[in-house]
Design an enzyme around this catalytic site. Structure first.
Site, PDB file in Angstrom:
ATOM      1  N   TRP A 178      -8.523  16.057  -3.768  1.00 19.13           N
ATOM      2  CA  TRP A 178      -7.535  15.013  -2.597  1.00 19.13           C
ATOM      3  C   TRP A 178      -6.880  15.761  -2.461  1.00 19.13           C
ATOM      4  CZ3 TRP A 178     -11.324  11.808  -1.771  1.00 19.13           C
ATOM      5  CH2 TRP A 178     -12.618  11.445  -2.482  1.00 19.13           C
TER       6      TRP A 178
ATOM      7  N   ASP B 251      -0.001  10.651  -4.074  1.00 20.24           N
ATOM      8  CA  ASP B 251      -1.459   9.771  -3.686  1.00 20.24           C
ATOM      9  C   ASP B 251      -1.866  10.129  -4.894  1.00 20.24           C
ATOM     10  OD1 ASP B 251      -4.303   9.314  -3.702  1.00 20.24           O
ATOM     11  OD2 ASP B 251      -5.246  10.594  -3.303  1.00 20.24           O
TER      12      ASP B 251
ATOM     13  N   LYS C 153      -9.841   2.305  -7.948  1.00 19.83           N
ATOM     14  CA  LYS C 153     -10.085   2.647  -8.829  1.00 19.83           C
ATOM     15  C   LYS C 153      -9.467   2.129 -10.518  1.00 19.83           C
ATOM     16  CE  LYS C 153     -10.820   7.040  -6.313  1.00 19.83           C
ATOM     17  NZ  LYS C 153     -12.203   7.027  -6.713  1.00 19.83           N
TER      18      LYS C 153
END
Length: 372
Positions: free
Chosen positions: A108, A182, A206
């Site tokens: 990511w 993030d 998530k």
């Protein structure tokens, strides 16, 4: 109508992931008709008094849980972390003479850097690619990283938890520049010092709710410099000035996130208690992995291991297939790892009950007896 099996299994999916059972039960109760609203939560107008109270309650719950100071705003957006990969550099980097510094600790982080490069000068000041992203930078590496840009960076970007590789920052890094994080896959898993960050962003699916809403916690002064020529949705200030209703917000997802936040406050007892709960689950699982390292081969180095996503593989694919087949029989679902790492990924987010981890651990111990 077919009588389908509705028995709940233990869901180790990396996302969309498990939700707390009390939250699901409240959703079930409100689905047909929200109290005093005359309609389902799926039907109420985002301009209605009932919904505005729901959104404000969700915002205030996050402010209390995270102790968010008044010089920050909480925005409810859409587009997931992928959109934030672009919105951050659009608002903080575009048309500036500065560089954005990215700490790349997994997939990511790589994706975020690639999008930033489209908007300005963005560089990886740390990249763990050489070891297939199995570790975080040391404190010394992190403190030296921003100096590599040669000038004051517009911001430094980290990914607090890499879902695919299973590495996680378990403390808030010190940084002399605006720190952008993030935190999609470990949002609300532990207390954090919001003042250490310029922007925190997280897609909810998530660890904090269903897919559809992205939380952005942003220091207000960082919104001021973005060009008014940006496309309207991509400018943080527009959302802040309109209480996250610059367009129709993802009402159901925000409602559910609010229920999750309330569950954390009232039933769990706050984020310090949630951290204790998560640490206990992770220790059980990692202890089991370490007891048979010739069978369960961990991906992440010990001092970088994630509390949210435990990743390990097997000596060969045949054993992996046997393990996954047996797991299904124990109602242990979604354990297959990402193709870039292989093996197993057990996502043990906030809502994963201790019973689920104990069931997985018991199965792993039995499996080891016959396969090692």
């Amino acid at each position: 109508m077919t009588n389908h099996d509705r028995e709940r299994h233990f869901n180790f999916s990396p996302g969309p992931a498990a939700l707390p059972l009390p939250v699901l039960e409240q959703i079930q109760a409100d689905m047909l008709c929200l109290p005093d609203a005359g309609a389902s939560i799926l039907e109420v107008s985002h301009r209605s008094k009932a919904y505005i109270e729901i959104q404000e309650a969700a915002k205030q719950s996050l402010i209390r849980l995270l102790k968010i100071p008044t010089d920050y705003d909480v925005l409810f957006l859409q587009g997931g972390a992928r959109l934030q990969f672009s919105m951050v550099p659009l608002n903080l980097l575009r048309d500036s003479s500065k560089t954005a510094a990215y700490v790349v600790t997994g997939s990511w982080g790589k994706y975020a850097l690639a999008e930033a490069k489209k908007e300005g000068d963005a560089v990886a000041v740390f990249d763990a690619k050489a070891t297939n992203y199995d570790r975080l930078p040391t404190a010394i590496e992190l403190s030296q990283a921003t100096a590599k840009t040669g000038k004051d960076p517009a911001y430094v970007h980290i990914t607090s938890n890499e879902t695919i590789q299973g590495v996680q920052f378990l403390s808030d890094p010190a940084c002399d520049y605006p720190l952008v994080c993030d935190c999609s896959s470990d949002f609300l898993c532990r207390p954090i010092d919001v003042t250490k960050y310029g922007i925190l962003y997280a897609c909810a699916q998530k660890n904090a709710g269903p897919a559809g809403v992205t939380v952005v916690i942003i220091r207000k002064d960082l919104m001021a410099g973005a060009s008014e020529k940006l496309p309207g949705y991509l400018r943080y200030a527009n959302h802040s000035e309109n209480d996250s209703m610059w367009n129709t917000p993802p009402t159901f997802a925000i409602y559910t996130l609010g229920l999750v936040a309330k569950w954390l406050e009232n039933e769990v007892g706050g984020l310090a208690k949630m951290l204790d709960h998560n640490s206990y689950k992770a220790k059980m699982l990692y202890d089991t992995i370490d007891q048979t390292p010739e069978l369960y081969i961990p991906h992440a180095q010990k001092n970088s291991r994630s509390l949210m996503n435990a990743t390990f593989r097997f000596p060969n694919e045949q054993i992996e297939e046997q393990f996954l087949s047996g797991a299904k029989k124990h109602k242990l679902d979604s354990l297959k790892g990402h193709r870039s790492v292989g093996g197993i990924r057990a996502s043990i987010y906030n809502a994963m009950p201790i019973e689920g981890v104990k069931t997985l651990v018991s199965y792993m111990q039995d499996f080891a007896k016959t396969n090692s």
